[in-house]
Structure formats: C-alpha cells, structure tokens
Design an enzyme around this catalytic site. Structure first.
Site, PDB file in Angstrom:
ATOM      1  N   GLY A   1       0.811  -1.203   0.000  1.00 10.51           N
ATOM      2  CA  GLY A   1       0.000   0.000   0.000  1.00 10.51           C
ATOM      3  C   GLY A   1       0.847   1.256   0.000  1.00 10.51           C
ATOM      4  O   GLY A   1       2.001   1.256   0.436  1.00 10.51           O
ATOM      5  N   SER A   2       0.268   2.356  -0.458  1.00 15.79           N
ATOM      6  CA  SER A   2       0.935   3.659  -0.397  1.00 15.79           C
ATOM      7  C   SER A   2       0.815   4.239   1.006  1.00 15.79           C
ATOM      8  O   SER A   2       0.116   3.702   1.865  1.00 15.79           O
ATOM      9  CB  SER A   2       0.282   4.629  -1.380  1.00 15.79           C
ATOM     10  OG  SER A   2       0.591   4.279  -2.692  1.00 15.79           O
ATOM     11  N   GLY A   3       1.484   5.343   1.203  1.00 13.57           N
ATOM     12  CA  GLY A   3       1.375   6.048   2.469  1.00 13.57           C
ATOM     13  C   GLY A   3       2.518   5.745   3.413  1.00 13.57           C
ATOM     14  O   GLY A   3       2.450   6.085   4.595  1.00 13.57           O
ATOM     15  N   HIS A   4       3.556   5.088   2.912  1.00 16.73           N
ATOM     16  CA  HIS A   4       4.674   4.713   3.777  1.00 16.73           C
ATOM     17  C   HIS A   4       6.012   5.268   3.289  1.00 16.73           C
ATOM     18  O   HIS A   4       7.056   4.751   3.679  1.00 16.73           O
ATOM     19  CB  HIS A   4       4.789   3.191   3.868  1.00 16.73           C
ATOM     20  CG  HIS A   4       3.569   2.502   4.379  1.00 16.73           C
ATOM     21  ND1 HIS A   4       3.051   2.736   5.625  1.00 16.73           N
ATOM     22  CD2 HIS A   4       2.769   1.566   3.812  1.00 16.73           C
ATOM     23  CE1 HIS A   4       1.977   1.963   5.807  1.00 16.73           C
ATOM     24  NE2 HIS A   4       1.781   1.256   4.721  1.00 16.73           N
TER      25      HIS A   4
ATOM     26  N   ASP B   1      -1.390  -8.796   0.338  1.00 14.73           N
ATOM     27  CA  ASP B   1      -0.173  -8.699  -0.472  1.00 14.73           C
ATOM     28  C   ASP B   1       0.343 -10.089  -0.844  1.00 14.73           C
ATOM     29  O   ASP B   1       0.801 -10.319  -1.968  1.00 14.73           O
ATOM     30  CB  ASP B   1       0.912  -7.932   0.289  1.00 14.73           C
ATOM     31  CG  ASP B   1       0.548  -6.461   0.470  1.00 14.73           C
ATOM     32  OD1 ASP B   1      -0.147  -5.905  -0.406  1.00 14.73           O
ATOM     33  OD2 ASP B   1       0.956  -5.866   1.483  1.00 14.73           O
TER      34      ASP B   1
ATOM     35  N   HIS C   1      -0.600   0.599  10.241  1.00 11.60           N
ATOM     36  CA  HIS C   1      -1.906   1.001   9.713  1.00 11.60           C
ATOM     37  C   HIS C   1      -2.878   1.256  10.848  1.00 11.60           C
ATOM     38  O   HIS C   1      -4.074   1.330  10.640  1.00 11.60           O
ATOM     39  CB  HIS C   1      -2.478  -0.094   8.813  1.00 11.60           C
ATOM     40  CG  HIS C   1      -1.525  -0.569   7.780  1.00 11.60           C
ATOM     41  ND1 HIS C   1      -0.830  -1.747   7.912  1.00 11.60           N
ATOM     42  CD2 HIS C   1      -1.116  -0.009   6.625  1.00 11.60           C
ATOM     43  CE1 HIS C   1      -0.047  -1.896   6.852  1.00 11.60           C
ATOM     44  NE2 HIS C   1      -0.200  -0.862   6.073  1.00 11.60           N
TER      45      HIS C   1
END
Ligand SMILES: Nc1ncnc2c1ncn2[C@@H]1O[C@H](COP(=O)(O)OP(=O)(O)O)[C@@H](O)[C@H]1O
Ligand SMILES: Nc1ncnc2c1ncn2[C@@H]1O[C@H](COP(=O)(O)OP(=O)(O)O)[C@@H](O)[C@H]1O
Ligand SMILES: [Mg+2]
Ligand SMILES: [Mg+2]
Ligand SMILES: [Mg+2]
Ligand SMILES: [Mg+2]
Lengths: 333, 209, 333, 209
Positions: C55-58, C111, C221
C-alpha cells in the site's frame, strides 16, 4: 501536539547528545558549552571556515548541515532562540582554519546581534569574519523592505553553495563571502502552515488555527502570514505559492532554477510530490529549466504541518557549486 | 563595607551591592517580565534577566577593584547565560561602560549620565534600532539625559526612574518597530515594551533596600 | 489531520506523477497501470531482479527504495491497500533481467495472495520468482507465532541487503533469496504510536487516541498494539521498546547490530535523537557494537506521530552487504 | 438468448446473464458490504465487488464461447481492478473453474458442485486459510457440499443459498482467524464475516430476476 521528550529544559542538550552519538563520523561537540557542533574531521588547514547558528527545532537546519562541502561549525540555541554570544564565538573558533570565517545565517535580530558581538570577540583573537544574512522569505516584507525579510529554507542553498566554494583550493574569505551573498540574493521562499508546533519549554502550540484552516506566508516560528483561510486543494496552494515567488522575482537570466519543496515537519513526502507536479508545470510554463529539485524535509519546525517552496535562481557558477559534492548526515550530493 | 561612605561616588563594593539588589529583584519580577514578553515575543525576558544575574552572582564577592574589569566580568555573565536579545544588549551596555571606566577604582555619581550615554550608543550600534522604535533604547536615552548633573546616588536614581516612567507612558501607544514585537504590529500598541519594563525593574531593584 | 491534496481518489496517482517528475534520474513509471515504478536505468542484463510492493502512504517504503543496490521495481497500491495482481505482475516483469525475480515484501494477507497469484501469472512467461516475506514487528504476534508477525521497517534492511547481493556479479536467484531471508530473519521491530493518520479516501483518522496517550506495539496502519497508556518520558519509551526487542532476540553471535530509530511521520528528528541516547546505551549495555545506525524517516505512515525501532542482528556477510553502495532519492549509502 | 432453453445446463449466454444480474445487485449492496467490512477491516469490500463487476461488464456481450476462456476473462476483471483480498480470491476461484471447463462450450448444472469445490481448493491454497477460520471459504465449502447432485439451475441456487445462510448463522459467534478481521479478535464475534456476506449477496443477485 504530543512530543517524545524528557525534561523540556534538557531537550536541546539531549538532542545534540543523540545526534553526535548517532553520527560520530560527521559531528562532534566542540568547547565547553555543549552547544557547538563541528565537523568530526575538520576542513583542511587554510580553508575558509563557514559557521552558522540559530535556534533549535529546525533540523536539518542548522546543525545538520555541518559537513564536508557545507558548514564547518554551528552554534545551537534553545528551541527557536538564539545561541549565546559565547557559543557563537566558540563556533567561529571551531570553524577557523586560519583563513577567516564566514558567518552565514538567517535574518533574525537576536542572531544578528549575537553573531556581531561574537565577531567582535574573536576579532581580538585575530580571526577575521564576514557575514551573509539570509532574507529569503518573501511574504515577511515587501520588495521595498526586502532586507527585513526573515531567513528560511533558502539557507540550505546558501550553505551548499558557500560550502562548495570554501572547499575549493585557493578561495579566500572574500570569495566565499561573495559567493554566499550571490546565493542568498538568488533565493526566494514562501511558506504555508497548516498546524503549529510546540516549543518544549513553552509546552503549548506556537499559535492557534482552525481545524480546516491554513495560513499563507506564515514564518517558521509561527510569525503571522499574509492570508488565513480555508484549506485549499493542493494544486491551488501550489499555484498561490508560485504566484508569490514568481511575482517577486520572475524567471530570468539563464532560466535555470533549482526548486525546493520542503515539508515544515509533519507534512509527508506524498503531499510534497502532489505539490511538485504544479510547481514544475509553473516553472516550465515560465520558461525555467529545473536543476536539482529538492523535495523533502530540509528546513523544518519540528512537528508543524505545512510546506515551503524555495526558488534558487542560478547562473553557471551557482549551478556548478550547487552540484558539487557535499555530505552530512541528512543530505548527500 | 568597612570603608567610609563616599556620597559623591562609587567603587566595586557599591557596585557589587547594587548588582546584588538587582539580582534579588529580578527573581521577584521574572514572571511579570516573562508575561509581558510573552504577549509580544517569546516570553523569555524574565528568564534572561534571572539567568544573567545568577551567572554574575558568584563573582560579586570578589569583583576586580578596576571598575572596568568589574563591569567586564558582569557583562560576561550575560553573554554566556543566554542568547536572548536583551541579554546581549545588557552585555553590550556594560561593556561600553567598562571601556569608560577602565583602569579606575572609583567613579563619581556625576559620571553616570555619561556612562548611560556610552551604553546607549554602543547598544544602538549593536541592535541597529533608532530612537522612537519603542525599545529599551528610548528609556536609556531619556535616563542619560535626565541624569546629567546629578551628583549623588539617590539623585541619579531618582532622575533616571522618573525619566523611564515618563518615557514608558509617552510611548505606550506607539507601535513596536523592532525585534520580535515588530511582527505583532498593531498588537504592541497600548502595551509596554518588555525591554523598557526590564530597565525600569532594574532601577526599582536598586531603589529597594 | 489536515492534508494537502486534491481529489482523494487521485492521491496516489498524483503522488507518483510528482515522484517521477522530481527524480527522473531514479524512477520511471512502467506499464499501463500507472502503478509500477521501476529504476530509470535498469540493472544489468542477467541481474537478479528484486521487486516489492504494498500500500501507499509509507514513503520511502516501498517505492522510494527503487534504485541501484536496492529494488528494481515496485507495485504501488492505494493508501494502505494492496496493489492488484496485474500491477504486481507488471512490476515483476519490469524487474526481470533474465535471471528471475525475488518478491520481497511485508507479511500482509492481501499482499501475499496477490504476489503469489502474480507469480503464477509470470511463471507462464518463464519468469522464475521466489518470495521472502518480512515479519519483523515483534508485538504483532508472540514468538510461537512469529510467522504471523506483520512486516514493518525491517523491510528497509532486507531491501538493502538483498539489493547488494543482487548487484554483485555472479549471484543467482537462489543466492539473493537466501540473503534476503537471512536479512528478514535478522530483523526485529517495535512501534509506538502517538497519533493516527488519515487515509485520504476514508477522510477520517485510522484510530482514536487520547490527547495524552500513547500506544505501544501499534502497527503502521493503526493495528492495535499491546499497551495503551499515558505518554511516558522519552527515556522510558526507549527502555520499553528496547526491552521488547531484546527479550525477543537478545544480542548474540558477533554482537554487531544495526539499529534504526524511525519516525512514523510527524515525529521530528530531534525526538529521534533524544531516544537514540537510550537505544545506544541499552545496546552497548547488552554487549552490542552498533553498525551504521539509521535515525530518520525510513518507513512511515504519512503524518502519524510515533516511532519505531528496528534491530538488524548482523553477521560478517550481512554487515558487508548493508554497507555496500546504494542509491535512491531517499537514501544514499 | 436466441437458442432454446436448456434446463440441464448452461453456456456463455447463461453465464453472461448471471454475471449481469450479479453486477446489478452489487451496486445495490455495495454500501452494506462496505459498512460490514468497515467494522472489521478497511471498508472496501463493496467497492471491490462493484469495481470488479464493472470491469467485467464490457466483456459480457461477447464472451468467448469456450466457457474456460469466458471465466478467465471474468477473472481478469478482478485482478486488474483492485488489490483487495476478496477480489483476488474471486479471481482465483474463477480461474479454478475456468481450468475445469477449458475447451467446453456447455456444462451441466450438476457439474456446478464440482466447480465450487475446485474454486474452494484453489482459494484455500491461495489464501492459506482453513475451514473454520470464518472466511468465505466456509460458505463456499458448504455450498459445494450442498449442491452435490443438484441438476437444475434453481436447484443449485436454492441449495447453495440455504447452505450459505446456515453456515453464516452457525459461525456468527466464532472469532475471525484470518485477514484484517483477525486483528480485531473478539470484536468479530457476533458479526458476520464480510466475505461470507459478499458470497451470499452474489447468490442473491443470481436469484433476483
Ligand atoms: N535591535 C534592538 N535594539 C534595541 N533593543 C532591542 C532590540 N531588539 C530587542 N530589543 C529590546 O529587547 C527586548 C526584548 O528582549 P528579549 O526578550 O531578550 O528578546 P528576544 O527574546 O526576542 O531575543 C525588547 O522589548 C526591546 O526593548
Ligand atoms: N486468506 C484468506 N483466505 C480466505 N478468505 C479470506 C482471506 N483473507 C480475506 N478473506 C475473505 O475476504 C474478506 C475480506 O475481503 P477484503 O475486504 O477484500 O479484504 P482486504 O480489504 O482486507 O484486502 C474476508 O471477510 C474473508 O471472507
Ligand atoms: Mg524574548
Ligand atoms: Mg528570546
Ligand atoms: Mg476490506
Ligand atoms: Mg482492502
């Protein structure tokens, strides 16, 4: 604003202790005050020294930029407070390699007074000093009073450029000072704040702002900006900031420009990249060619949310110096 | 205080006694100074004065007899202990006076006006402020003028206090033009300049037994 | 939680557009989905490929670590959401230089499923794949269920180490996979959250937490941690985190350990350095010698405030690979 | 739908019709699925199903006659449109069925049970969940078992729906052991598994005219 700390009064000293412990290959503490950071490996004898200093809470500014091709030493004040005259004098002494020392720092009254007085002190020890003062924050004063503008992220460009010149063989204090002044003159910045930060010793946020508000032109210590209003979409924020920068100094000369899209702290890189699309389009639309864009956290206010954009209008010399190698714990070129 | 009282002048003992009084009074007024500075700046002015006086305290018992050197010692307390503008300005003013008194173990009270003038000039050079900018300089200038010809400690102190008070009343409604307070612009109107208040409290300290 | 963005549904695509625009020397978009980032200059023919994704945001995780000595390509999901199977397959294709591709990513069900299925897809195209899955987050499961642990910042060590091995001439897929597995096995992490972050599409914070609370062991998360309580002083937080890490795996073997003190986003480097004092003291007290400490933002959750600490227990091989040169827009070794 | 009705089996036209019905129904139940997933996970399950069905929609009018290839096409809609677990599991199940039907243009309804079983097995391998973990697998297993021997469309659908309903009732109070819901542990007790509900809504969609 939650902070991870112990005694607020020990914040800066503990931070510095951790910094030099983590990066002994880059930094060492110099002198008795515990507030002067110098290069772990000093520059060569005969190199012009570059010293900076100012309040803490802006990492990597100022201390982080001590390193090869950058600063030689730095005096570290309390959070958002000037270092003392003694600490600045000590930093100048640490930076001195026998060829004089450039004081390169931001346009804040206290810092100026103290660095001036520190210069008077070391003059008696036969250390020649010069000063270049960054005043790149466009919204902090109109063009007619440009010398009253505050110094913000443009500092990073000045450190880099002056540092490159000082590193080169055969450059003297006048040459380094002149290059630093050209770098300072080439920079224009604007900031936009979304949230305040908290000075540990004060224990409360530097200012208040609504849940859905932003303030355009705000300073890095929470100095009032030029417009407060509803948080706008990213593209409109970027447009407004670019308007401010390009109105103050349009793209000209070689057309070559470096741009820094800088987080004030909490704002994540994801958001900087969203802004960068518009920044790039605007610069290219104005006929500019972008050189070495810097997107990240280069000059911050702890956990403040917001961004700043800095343009550095280049000529061939400045561009070469900007791209010369440099290395500190926070930045490698 | 073994020596006789010298109504016309002062030496290092009188200086030390005065500084001790100021130091004691700074502890009392620290909160007031912090609060006023907090409205227009970073709220550290009381801290600056307390730290500075505390840094000086250990040296008071054996100040050098040379008044110039004595004042130098006091100035250093302020350059070491804090980076705040007012601390540096105090140190600058003390250095200016020190230069005037270099090599002398005694001075006349009538010289104080000149010392204040010297301090004023060097502080103006250091801080690049002008008269009318609503800083400590305005009160210092007024005190230097008002004390011309005063030839006893009480006369000097009285004249200085009155001049400072008048200046503060006169300038209260002017906007600050320098330092952190400047960025608050209109907010400074109606509020005393913190540095002026600090100078006033220094004089108050001298007047207290 | 204020964010600088336009349409929340365009967040990731605009972020990637800005990323490749700012760093064309490092990154390029590959394929049609717009969600695969590959090295601007591919690795040499015959090099084992390394792909990651999630996922994005890291940032810098995952995409940021595409670069020489690191990853070859990366599949980019929405914020905190897995990339699609197609995107992962495309990323594997982009990473393939004829010697097979290692899939190196975190232990999250979605994932894993998607990368497995993507592997099946490219198998038909004769691309051999292997997998190494990071499961370094100690508080997320007990030692008996260590394979259920989530993958967090330890990933960065695995990228670095596997990347170094893949870059070396003559290493095959099995060798790179084995090295990555050794790196994954060597890492232990723990996180501590002070504030949540906001997923743009959700528009609200990932969890709620009191004004003076912290949560030890929380996932990146917002997955629940092991202890929620009053915010403690920095030194006690560091002690608790080191207790967790050293209990799970004491210092042993060579005694050489790399440590990462990582901001989850908003927490400034000043606070990381305050923590580092204790981290260092604890490691040295346990007989460890610290190698290449990493203090900064290496694996984040956008604007979440908090920190994680990761230990990477080294042997001579791992240490050498860790220190080998590498370069991406966020990290240069 | 020009051909005659074949009560014993289905071809691509029947498949397309069924998929269209499901797609329509997903738009109706999207919020419900998002909400349940939001209580235990990231709240995207409705989005996943809607995106997946929309991605498939354009292909429905000319699916390949080969049922294997037709199901492959449908599976691709789900692998492209989203990265969510359920989308991948759906695609996996479709691929398993596609393998079984490869090369055939028609299948008997009595074969559906076997197709469900094949899907179940491949999804179990893909997701590494076990029966009893409270996932869509439990309902899929129950449906595969319940439909053994059913030889008409309505019979298959009826048996499957009943089995799914029963399984959901039976497992409601069990804790989730896999996926995002697992980390909520006890919170999942008393709540339906979102994936189970999604499967149920798929069957509901088929049953709607
Ligand atoms: N440049 C200047 N020239 C003269 N006086 C100054 C100047 N700057 C500040 N001051 C005086 O110092 C006071 C503030 O002192 P201080 O709180 O130490 O400043 P800061 O915390 O901003 O460094 C002001 O009220 C003013 O009287
Ligand atoms: N490993 C797995 N095996 C079987 N079913 C699973 C698995 N993981 C998730 N599921 C099913 O998928 C549903 C969640 O789907 P989805 O919302 O797409 O997941 P996420 O958003 O977490 O990727 C669960 O309710 C469960 O029924
Ligand atoms: Mg102040
Ligand atoms: Mg101050
Ligand atoms: Mg979900
Ligand atoms: Mg999901």
């Amino acid at each position: 604003m939650k902070k991870i700390l112990n005694d607020p009064y020990a914040y800066v000293d503990e931070m510095l202790a951790g910094l030099v412990a983590a990066h002994p290959e880059h930094y060492r503490l110099h002198g008795d005050s515990g507030r002067v950071v110098a290069r772990a490996t000093p520059g060569r004898q005969g190199k012009v020294g570059i010293v900076s200093g100012g309040g803490s809470g802006h990492l990597p500014v100022f201390t982080g930029y001590v390193g090869k091709g950058l600063l030689d030493a730095c005096a570290v004040g309390d959070v958002f407070a000037s270092p003392s005259v003694e600490q600045m004098a000590d930093a100048i002494r640490a930076a001195d390699r026998g060829a004089g020392v450039l004081r390169l720092y931001g346009n804040y009254g206290g810092d100026i007074m103290n660095f001036d007085m520190a210069g008077d002190m070391v003059e008696m020890e036969d250390i020649a000093t010069t000063s270049v003062i960054l005043a790149d924050d466009v919204p902090s004063a109109g063009p007619a009073e440009a010398d009253k503008r505050r110094g913000v992220a443009g500092m990073v460009y000045a450190f880099k450029i002056a540092g490159a010149v000082a590193e080169a063989a055969g450059t003297d204090l006048a040459a380094v000072t002149a290059a630093a002044q050209r770098a300072a003159d080439a920079c224009r910045s604007v900031g936009c704040a979304l949230t305040p930060c908290t000075v540990p010793q004060a224990g409360k946020p530097t200012f208040e702002i609504g849940e859905t508000e932003m303030e355009m032109g705000m300073g890095i210590h929470g100095e009032p900006g030029i417009r407060r209003g509803e948080l706008r979409p990213a593209d409109r924020i970027a447009e407004e900031m670019m308007d401010i920068l390009l109105t103050d100094r349009p793209v000209g000369g070689t057309g070559r420009v470096s741009v820094m899209v800088n987080s004030l702290g909490a704002t994540p890189p994801e958001e900087l990249y969203i802004l960068y699309r518009v920044v790039k389009a605007r610069l290219e639309g104005a006929g500019a060619e972008i050189v070495m864009p810097l997107v990240g956290r280069y000059a911050t206010s702890m956990e403040m949310a917001g961004v700043s954009i800095t343009l550095c209008h280049l000529d061939a010399d400045l561009e070469g110096w900007l791209e010369a190698p440099a290395e500190c714990a926070f930045w490698k070129v | 205080m073994a020596g006789e009282v010298d109504p016309a002048g002062f030496d290092r003992a009188v200086l030390a006694m005065g500084l001790a009084r100021i130091a004691r009074h700074m502890e009392v007024v620290a909160d007031e100074l912090n609060a006023l500075d907090g409205q227009l700046g970073d709220g550290d002015l009381g801290v600056t004065m307390v730290r500075g006086s505390r840094a000086v305290a250990p040296a008071l018992d054996d100040l050098p007899p040379d008044l110039g050197k004595a004042l130098m010692t006091v100035a250093q307390g302020f350059t070491k202990s804090s980076g705040s503008s007012f601390g540096t300005l105090v140190a600058t003013g003390l250095l200016a006076a020190a230069k005037e008194l270099k090599g002398r173990e005694r001075a006349d009270w009538s010289e104080v006006s000149g010392l204040l003038r010297a301090a004023f000039k060097m502080m103006r050079t250091r801080g690049k402020a002008e008269l009318g900018d609503k800083t400590v300089l305005d009160t210092l200038d007024a005190a230097a003028t008002a004390t011309v010809g005063c030839d006893s400690g009480p006369a000097v102190l009285d004249a200085a206090r009155r001049a400072v008070e008048d200046t503060m009343d006169r300038m209260r409604d002017a906007p600050a033009k320098i330092g952190r307070a400047r960025i608050f612009g209109e907010k400074s109107v109606g509020l005393d300049d913190p540095g002026m208040l600090a100078f006033r409290r220094i004089l108050d300290g001298l007047a207290e037994g």
